[in-house]
Design an enzyme around this catalytic site. Sequence first.
Site, PDB file in Angstrom:
ATOM      1  N   GLY A 127       0.937  -1.188   0.168  1.00  0.00           N
ATOM      2  CA  GLY A 127      -0.043  -0.147   0.009  1.00  0.00           C
ATOM      3  C   GLY A 127       0.791   1.261   0.057  1.00  0.00           C
ATOM      4  N   ILE A 128       0.314   2.121   0.905  1.00  0.00           N
ATOM      5  CA  ILE A 128       0.814   3.485   0.790  1.00  0.00           C
ATOM      6  C   ILE A 128       2.471   3.661   1.421  1.00  0.00           C
ATOM      7  CG2 ILE A 128       0.794   5.693   2.207  1.00  0.00           C
ATOM      8  CD1 ILE A 128      -2.205   5.678   1.529  1.00  0.00           C
ATOM      9  N   ASP A 153       5.207  -7.019  15.147  1.00  0.00           N
ATOM     10  CA  ASP A 153       3.723  -6.332  15.457  1.00  0.00           C
ATOM     11  C   ASP A 153       3.881  -5.009  16.245  1.00  0.00           C
ATOM     12  OD1 ASP A 153       1.118  -5.338  16.378  1.00  0.00           O
ATOM     13  OD2 ASP A 153       0.582  -7.264  16.690  1.00  0.00           O
ATOM     14  N   TYR A 162     -11.663   6.003  14.215  1.00  0.00           N
ATOM     15  CA  TYR A 162     -10.439   6.261  13.193  1.00  0.00           C
ATOM     16  C   TYR A 162     -10.092   7.640  12.947  1.00  0.00           C
ATOM     17  CZ  TYR A 162      -7.967   6.075   8.744  1.00  0.00           C
ATOM     18  OH  TYR A 162      -6.755   6.096   8.016  1.00  0.00           O
ATOM     19  N   LYS A 219      -6.620   9.902  13.716  1.00  0.00           N
ATOM     20  CA  LYS A 219      -5.754  10.525  12.811  1.00  0.00           C
ATOM     21  C   LYS A 219      -5.920  12.036  13.341  1.00  0.00           C
ATOM     22  CE  LYS A 219      -4.652   7.239  10.301  1.00  0.00           C
ATOM     23  NZ  LYS A 219      -3.110   6.763  10.062  1.00  0.00           N
ATOM     24  N   THR A 279      -5.912   0.720  -1.825  1.00  0.00           N
ATOM     25  CA  THR A 279      -5.022  -0.314  -0.943  1.00  0.00           C
ATOM     26  C   THR A 279      -5.766  -1.403  -0.526  1.00  0.00           C
ATOM     27  OG1 THR A 279      -5.253   0.923   1.108  1.00  0.00           O
ATOM     28  CG2 THR A 279      -3.582   1.620  -0.367  1.00  0.00           C
TER      29      THR A 279
HETATM   30  P1  NDP Z   1      -2.815  -1.125   3.904  1.00  0.00           P
HETATM   31  O1  NDP Z   1      -3.790  -1.802   4.978  1.00  0.00           O
HETATM   32  O2  NDP Z   1      -2.617  -1.555   2.848  1.00  0.00           O
HETATM   33  O3  NDP Z   1      -1.320  -1.090   4.839  1.00  0.00           O
HETATM   34  C1  NDP Z   1      -1.327  -1.147   6.055  1.00  0.00           C
HETATM   35  C2  NDP Z   1       0.230  -1.460   6.471  1.00  0.00           C
HETATM   36  O4  NDP Z   1       0.533  -1.323   7.897  1.00  0.00           O
HETATM   37  C3  NDP Z   1       0.743  -3.031   6.297  1.00  0.00           C
HETATM   38  O5  NDP Z   1       2.216  -3.113   5.770  1.00  0.00           O
HETATM   39  C4  NDP Z   1       0.346  -3.610   7.388  1.00  0.00           C
HETATM   40  O6  NDP Z   1       1.021  -4.830   7.358  1.00  0.00           O
HETATM   41  C5  NDP Z   1       0.832  -2.649   8.445  1.00  0.00           C
HETATM   42  N1  NDP Z   1       0.247  -2.956   9.768  1.00  0.00           N
HETATM   43  C6  NDP Z   1      -0.956  -3.002   9.966  1.00  0.00           C
HETATM   44  N2  NDP Z   1      -1.047  -3.359  11.472  1.00  0.00           N
HETATM   45  C7  NDP Z   1       0.241  -3.432  11.947  1.00  0.00           C
HETATM   46  C8  NDP Z   1       0.549  -3.996  13.217  1.00  0.00           C
HETATM   47  N3  NDP Z   1      -0.095  -4.297  14.259  1.00  0.00           N
HETATM   48  N4  NDP Z   1       1.858  -4.071  13.245  1.00  0.00           N
HETATM   49  C9  NDP Z   1       2.942  -3.614  12.333  1.00  0.00           C
HETATM   50  N5  NDP Z   1       2.325  -3.511  11.031  1.00  0.00           N
HETATM   51  C10 NDP Z   1       0.972  -3.118  10.743  1.00  0.00           C
HETATM   52  O7  NDP Z   1      -3.025   0.276   4.371  1.00  0.00           O
HETATM   53  P2  NDP Z   1      -2.941   1.611   3.583  1.00  0.00           P
HETATM   54  O8  NDP Z   1      -1.621   1.418   2.807  1.00  0.00           O
HETATM   55  O9  NDP Z   1      -3.987   2.115   2.896  1.00  0.00           O
HETATM   56  O10 NDP Z   1      -2.543   2.619   4.751  1.00  0.00           O
HETATM   57  C11 NDP Z   1      -1.212   3.222   5.242  1.00  0.00           C
HETATM   58  C12 NDP Z   1      -1.513   4.396   6.115  1.00  0.00           C
HETATM   59  O11 NDP Z   1      -2.394   5.274   5.441  1.00  0.00           O
HETATM   60  C13 NDP Z   1      -2.236   4.073   7.193  1.00  0.00           C
HETATM   61  O12 NDP Z   1      -1.942   4.500   8.430  1.00  0.00           O
HETATM   62  C14 NDP Z   1      -3.712   4.694   7.041  1.00  0.00           C
HETATM   63  O13 NDP Z   1      -4.589   4.948   8.109  1.00  0.00           O
HETATM   64  C15 NDP Z   1      -3.357   5.694   6.008  1.00  0.00           C
HETATM   65  N6  NDP Z   1      -4.327   6.180   5.270  1.00  0.00           N
HETATM   66  C16 NDP Z   1      -4.771   5.352   4.092  1.00  0.00           C
HETATM   67  C17 NDP Z   1      -5.846   5.998   3.458  1.00  0.00           C
HETATM   68  C18 NDP Z   1      -6.500   5.093   2.140  1.00  0.00           C
HETATM   69  O14 NDP Z   1      -7.302   5.478   1.431  1.00  0.00           O
HETATM   70  N7  NDP Z   1      -5.752   3.804   1.986  1.00  0.00           N
HETATM   71  C19 NDP Z   1      -6.340   7.119   3.464  1.00  0.00           C
HETATM   72  C20 NDP Z   1      -6.024   7.791   4.544  1.00  0.00           C
HETATM   73  C21 NDP Z   1      -5.001   7.498   5.327  1.00  0.00           C
HETATM   74  P3  NDP Z   1       0.695  -6.282   8.315  1.00  0.00           P
HETATM   75  O15 NDP Z   1      -0.773  -6.440   8.104  1.00  0.00           O
HETATM   76  O16 NDP Z   1       1.373  -7.251   7.489  1.00  0.00           O
HETATM   77  O17 NDP Z   1       1.265  -5.987   9.861  1.00  0.00           O
END
Ligand code: NDP
Length: 254
Positions: free
Chosen positions: A21-22, A65, A159, A163, A194
């Site tokens: 993702g991002i 984690d 959420y 943020k 994403t």
């Molecule tokens: P994804 O769900 O695609 O990716 C999230 C990432 O965070 C993954 O790599 C995941 O890996 C990791 N992650 C989640 N939980 C944990 C944990 N407990 N420990 C370690 N790593 C963790 O999300 P996005 O790419 O969409 O989002 C990225 C950021 O951007 C977030 O902060 C989100 O709130 C923010 N955002 C996203 C938007 C969107 O439209 N997509 C809009 C606004 C903000 P794994 O699960 O393997 O641990």
Amino acid sequence: MVLERFKITGKVAIVTGGTRGIGLAIAHALGEAGAKLVVTSRTDKFGGLDSLKKAGHDVSFVESDITDRNVPQKIIDYTLDKHGVIDILVNNAGVAQHGEMEAFTDELLDKIMNINVDSVFRMCRSVLTPMKKQGGGVILNIGSISGLVSNIPQPQVAYNASKAAVHMMTKSLASDFADQNIRVNAIAPGYFRTEMTKLSKETEHWYPTWDKMTPLNRMAETEEIGAAALFLCSPASSYVTGEVLVIDGGYTSR
Ligand code: NDP
């Protein structure tokens, strides 16, 4: 000359949640500009790590984690052991959860706050000592337009609040540590395609509402965030701190 200011050759950058993702898009952007990467997440089930290696980036992975209280310090220690410095920290790992307020459980509330707020606080707390010692650094937090406006139709009070906390943490840290040459900024993304925004059958009717409310009339692709992240993580933004940069196709302009 101006392109020189975007170079971060040899700089060490941590990206939490950098495997998809991002976060993955940001890791690619920083890697392309020359950074040595440390990416973290619980899994690499979407092959992000491989894509970073295939692109030729210097990358290592800390499988962890981030809600475990000890993990932020471990990520910092690992990076210092491996590289000796931490120039850039990108706090990107996050989780979104919608749900009607009256039925929203304590467990869900804790989960959101632990990942989106507490872990960001702990990562920042742990990185400040090495950054101060080495004479400065850059922190980039990933907030959201949900920290600025109450977006619809999904009910997501927790959420949104998490943020908003990220944005305020960004401003407070920027103000408190500017004299240590540590810059702290945030990006507030709008809707990006994403895993997070992949919807279930019950909620996929939200997409048209999101598109309609966005002046550019579409969701963003993750590649559309890399250049802005690089700007905020590089000397190109040397006079920018405490800023929340909105990248939302115009959503919050309405
Ligand atoms: P994804 O769900 O695609 O990716 C999230 C990432 O965070 C993954 O790599 C995941 O890996 C990791 N992650 C989640 N939980 C944990 C944990 N407990 N420990 C370690 N790593 C963790 O999300 P996005 O790419 O969409 O989002 C990225 C950021 O951007 C977030 O902060 C989100 O709130 C923010 N955002 C996203 C938007 C969107 O439209 N997509 C809009 C606004 C903000 P794994 O699960 O393997 O641990």
